[in-house]
Design a protein around this motif. Structure first.
Motif, PDB file in Angstrom:
ATOM      1  N   PHE A 235       0.753  -1.227   0.029  1.00  0.00           N
ATOM      2  CA  PHE A 235      -0.024  -0.014  -0.142  1.00  0.00           C
ATOM      3  C   PHE A 235       0.858   1.177  -0.125  1.00  0.00           C
ATOM      4  N   VAL A 236       1.856   1.180   0.836  1.00  0.00           N
ATOM      5  CA  VAL A 236       2.626   2.403   0.903  1.00  0.00           C
ATOM      6  C   VAL A 236       3.676   2.576  -0.347  1.00  0.00           C
ATOM      7  N   GLY A 237       3.874   1.639  -1.115  1.00  0.00           N
ATOM      8  CA  GLY A 237       4.484   1.811  -2.349  1.00  0.00           C
ATOM      9  C   GLY A 237       5.342   0.780  -3.094  1.00  0.00           C
ATOM     10  N   TYR A 238       5.756  -0.281  -2.214  1.00  0.00           N
ATOM     11  CA  TYR A 238       6.593  -1.496  -2.604  1.00  0.00           C
ATOM     12  C   TYR A 238       5.745  -2.162  -3.623  1.00  0.00           C
ATOM     13  N   THR A 239       6.392  -2.647  -4.518  1.00  0.00           N
ATOM     14  CA  THR A 239       5.607  -3.384  -5.792  1.00  0.00           C
ATOM     15  C   THR A 239       6.074  -4.869  -5.865  1.00  0.00           C
ATOM     16  N   THR A 240       7.062  -5.312  -5.132  1.00  0.00           N
ATOM     17  CA  THR A 240       7.639  -6.579  -5.037  1.00  0.00           C
ATOM     18  C   THR A 240       7.716  -7.125  -3.619  1.00  0.00           C
ATOM     19  N   VAL A 241       7.254  -8.306  -3.123  1.00  0.00           N
ATOM     20  CA  VAL A 241       7.577  -8.841  -2.007  1.00  0.00           C
ATOM     21  C   VAL A 241       8.199 -10.161  -2.058  1.00  0.00           C
ATOM     22  N   LEU A 242       9.408 -10.528  -1.625  1.00  0.00           N
ATOM     23  CA  LEU A 242      10.022 -11.671  -1.540  1.00  0.00           C
ATOM     24  C   LEU A 242       9.736 -12.580  -0.526  1.00  0.00           C
ATOM     25  N   PRO A 243       9.327 -13.717  -0.690  1.00  0.00           N
ATOM     26  CA  PRO A 243       9.229 -14.373   0.536  1.00  0.00           C
ATOM     27  C   PRO A 243      10.405 -14.995   1.128  1.00  0.00           C
ATOM     28  N   ALA A 244      10.090 -15.489   2.617  1.00  0.00           N
ATOM     29  CA  ALA A 244      11.628 -15.904   3.253  1.00  0.00           C
ATOM     30  C   ALA A 244      12.071 -17.139   2.405  1.00  0.00           C
ATOM     31  N   GLY A 245      13.233 -17.273   2.247  1.00  0.00           N
ATOM     32  CA  GLY A 245      14.080 -18.269   1.571  1.00  0.00           C
ATOM     33  C   GLY A 245      14.044 -17.922   0.190  1.00  0.00           C
ATOM     34  N   HIS A 246      13.985 -16.885  -0.174  1.00  0.00           N
ATOM     35  CA  HIS A 246      13.991 -16.433  -1.676  1.00  0.00           C
ATOM     36  C   HIS A 246      15.336 -16.886  -2.312  1.00  0.00           C
ATOM     37  N   GLY A 247      16.571 -16.704  -1.584  1.00  0.00           N
ATOM     38  CA  GLY A 247      17.907 -17.098  -2.043  1.00  0.00           C
ATOM     39  C   GLY A 247      18.452 -16.018  -3.226  1.00  0.00           C
ATOM     40  N   ILE A 248      18.049 -15.062  -3.245  1.00  0.00           N
ATOM     41  CA  ILE A 248      18.499 -14.226  -4.348  1.00  0.00           C
ATOM     42  C   ILE A 248      19.799 -13.286  -3.516  1.00  0.00           C
ATOM     43  N   PRO A 249      20.776 -13.400  -4.077  1.00  0.00           N
ATOM     44  CA  PRO A 249      22.089 -12.730  -3.409  1.00  0.00           C
ATOM     45  C   PRO A 249      21.993 -11.349  -3.605  1.00  0.00           C
ATOM     46  N   GLY A 250      22.527 -10.556  -2.513  1.00  0.00           N
ATOM     47  CA  GLY A 250      22.235  -9.011  -2.423  1.00  0.00           C
ATOM     48  C   GLY A 250      21.157  -8.621  -1.715  1.00  0.00           C
ATOM     49  N   ILE A 251      20.142  -9.577  -1.308  1.00  0.00           N
ATOM     50  CA  ILE A 251      18.910  -9.006  -0.874  1.00  0.00           C
ATOM     51  C   ILE A 251      18.915  -9.987   0.633  1.00  0.00           C
ATOM     52  N   ALA A 252      18.543  -9.207   1.647  1.00  0.00           N
ATOM     53  CA  ALA A 252      18.453  -9.920   2.808  1.00  0.00           C
ATOM     54  C   ALA A 252      17.197 -11.026   2.584  1.00  0.00           C
ATOM     55  N   ASP A 253      17.156 -12.052   3.554  1.00  0.00           N
ATOM     56  CA  ASP A 253      16.425 -12.929   3.395  1.00  0.00           C
ATOM     57  C   ASP A 253      15.079 -12.443   3.857  1.00  0.00           C
ATOM     58  N   GLY A 254      13.770 -12.800   3.265  1.00  0.00           N
ATOM     59  CA  GLY A 254      12.744 -12.358   3.271  1.00  0.00           C
ATOM     60  C   GLY A 254      11.953 -12.933   4.401  1.00  0.00           C
ATOM     61  N   PRO A 255      10.511 -12.405   4.603  1.00  0.00           N
ATOM     62  CA  PRO A 255       9.908 -11.663   3.653  1.00  0.00           C
ATOM     63  C   PRO A 255      10.495 -10.134   3.616  1.00  0.00           C
ATOM     64  N   VAL A 256      10.656  -9.688   2.312  1.00  0.00           N
ATOM     65  CA  VAL A 256      11.369  -8.430   2.153  1.00  0.00           C
ATOM     66  C   VAL A 256      10.759  -7.571   0.901  1.00  0.00           C
ATOM     67  N   ALA A 257      10.342  -6.406   1.250  1.00  0.00           N
ATOM     68  CA  ALA A 257       9.601  -5.538   0.070  1.00  0.00           C
ATOM     69  C   ALA A 257      10.742  -4.680  -0.736  1.00  0.00           C
ATOM     70  N   LEU A 258      10.465  -4.739  -1.847  1.00  0.00           N
ATOM     71  CA  LEU A 258      11.049  -4.044  -2.911  1.00  0.00           C
ATOM     72  C   LEU A 258      10.376  -2.823  -3.667  1.00  0.00           C
ATOM     73  N   ARG A 259      10.843  -1.637  -3.855  1.00  0.00           N
ATOM     74  CA  ARG A 259      10.298  -0.694  -4.657  1.00  0.00           C
ATOM     75  C   ARG A 259      11.020  -0.855  -5.884  1.00  0.00           C
ATOM     76  N   PRO A 260      10.552  -0.337  -6.994  1.00  0.00           N
ATOM     77  CA  PRO A 260      11.163  -0.339  -8.453  1.00  0.00           C
ATOM     78  C   PRO A 260      12.650  -0.038  -8.323  1.00  0.00           C
ATOM     79  N   ALA A 261      12.937   0.904  -7.605  1.00  0.00           N
ATOM     80  CA  ALA A 261      14.443   1.434  -7.687  1.00  0.00           C
ATOM     81  C   ALA A 261      15.222   0.636  -6.866  1.00  0.00           C
ATOM     82  N   ALA A 262      14.757  -0.345  -6.305  1.00  0.00           N
ATOM     83  CA  ALA A 262      15.659  -1.389  -5.562  1.00  0.00           C
ATOM     84  C   ALA A 262      16.213  -2.170  -6.653  1.00  0.00           C
ATOM     85  N   LEU A 263      15.881  -2.394  -7.705  1.00  0.00           N
ATOM     86  CA  LEU A 263      16.609  -3.411  -9.025  1.00  0.00           C
ATOM     87  C   LEU A 263      16.782  -2.435 -10.033  1.00  0.00           C
ATOM     88  N   VAL A 264      18.262  -2.337 -10.433  1.00  0.00           N
ATOM     89  CA  VAL A 264      18.320  -1.373 -11.382  1.00  0.00           C
ATOM     90  C   VAL A 264      19.200  -2.200 -12.587  1.00  0.00           C
TER      91      VAL A 264
END
Length: 385
Positions: A235-264
């Motif tokens: 609601f406040v503007g994050y467009t992607t929410v990654l679940p716990a255990g997403h395994g993507i390097p460079g991003i803390a383990d989830g759940p973590v919210a990303l706004r578009p500018a987080a990925l460039v």
């Protein structure tokens, strides 16, 4: 100080009864501005009207400095009101509108005139007391409405979508002026809006509301950097929410919210640690950047930005900007999310960007929050009383 304790408001009776406000508790301290922020139909305007004394209470208490207001009628609560569907008195000039509430304060005519002049100066309309309200612009009329609400020095100012009728550029200017006026007069206020930018620009604290309940309360920075759950984050503007255990390097383990500018998009980052590789699903130019939708292995579809227009179907390399991420800590009671705000400059910058309306919130901001409580579009509505 306003205190709301377990407030419930229902419409209808029996099995058909609907709870518009469901067990809501909140507090507005002296001199503080609390924004009720939520999508259309969430109950925020009903809550404000109930505080004003205009709706019956099915359960709970509303108190002012400890006094139960259940038996106190609207006109004796000493609360100022600016409703979305209110209008100025067309048969009165500017001074007559501002001074309407002063007739009941016991001030003599001379002091009333001085108070009107003081308020005209405060809202940026000096010398316009004799003007007809019909000759004013929409922004000037809103300033008159604000001055009228402030004239009797209310204990609490209740504002229900007061800027919804104005165009974006005028609304941005008046937001700054509104915040200044409330701060200069140290007026306690409950400010209802569906617009995230308005809430972040005006409020000292924000209460996120959905389906009649408060989902999170906190400072703008706290709400932005530490959303209480996935709904609050989106609601406040994050467009992607990654679940716990997403395994993507460079991003803390989830759940973590990303706004578009987080990925460039980074054309020169191939093979470097922390870079991600995905496939472009769509690319849409905007005035300040290119918005991408990317299929990212392990994460699914995410939003990103790019300095250049990408070709659909091409492989894109993404780098991570951690200032555009927020850790979601699910709480059994999200209203307890009023903890200390993050003090880092990036958090304040992100919140300021959202308030400035520079697009940082992304296209997914406030799904369902694009309309006012009466179903009108964001830039539509009626002038507040």
């Amino acid at each position: 100080m306003l205190t709301v304790e377990g407030l419930t408001v229902r419409y209808g009776a029996g099995k058909s009864a609907v709870s518009a406000v469901d067990d809501v508790s909140l507090q507005v301290d002296d001199g503080q501005v609390l924004s009720l922020l939520g999508p259309s139909g969430c109950g925020k305007s009903t809550l404000l009207r109930t505080v004003a004394g205009l709706e019956p209470v099915a359960g709970g208490r509303i108190r002012w400095n400890g006094e139960d207001l259940a038996a106190v009628p609207v006109h004796r609560r000493r609360f100022g009101l600016m409703f979305q569907d209110g209008v100025l008195f067309p048969h009165r000039n500017v001074a007559g509108n501002i001074g309407y509430g002063l007739r009941f304060t016991g001030l003599d005519r001379g002091r009333q005139r001085r108070r009107i002049d003081e308020l005209l100066e405060l809202v940026g309309l000096p010398g316009l007391g004799a003007r007809k309200v019909a000759s004013l612009s929409g922004g000037q009329q809103q300033r008159v409405a604000l001055a009228r609400a402030l004239a009797p020095s209310p204990r609490l100012l209740l504002l229900d979508e007061p800027l919804a009728a104005l165009d974006a550029s005028l609304r941005a200017r008046l937001l700054t002026d509104l915040r200044t006026v409330l701060a200069d007069t140290r007026t306690s206020a409950l400010f209802v809006t569906h617009d995230q930018g308005e809430a972040f620009a005006v409020a000292d604290r924000i209460a996120l509301m959905n389906t009649g309940r408060i989902r999170q309360v906190g400072t703008p920075t706290t709400v932005w950097r530490h959303p209480a759950d996935e709904w609050a984050a989106r609601f406040v503007g994050y467009t992607t929410v990654l679940p716990a255990g997403h395994g993507i390097p460079g991003i803390a383990d989830g759940p973590v919210a990303l706004r578009p500018a987080a990925l460039v998009a980074d054309q020169h980052g191939g093979g470097q640690p922390g870079r991600l590789t995905g496939t472009v699903l769509s690319a849409r130019p905007t005035p300040d950047t290119v918005r991408l939708t990317v299929d990212l292995p392990g994460a699914g579809v995410v939003q990103a930005i790019s300095e250049t227009l990408q070709v659909v179907g091409d492989t894109v390399i993404l780098s991570v900007d951690r200032t555009g991420t927020a850790q979601i800590v699910e709480r059994p009671d999200s209203t307890a999310a009023d903890g200390a705000a993050a003090d880092d400059a990036a958090a304040d910058d992100a919140a300021a960007d959202l308030a400035a309306g520079d697009g940082a919130a992304g296209d997914g901001a406030a799904a369902g929050g694009a309309a006012a409580d009466d179903g009108t579009a964001v830039d539509r509505g009626t002038v507040g009383q």
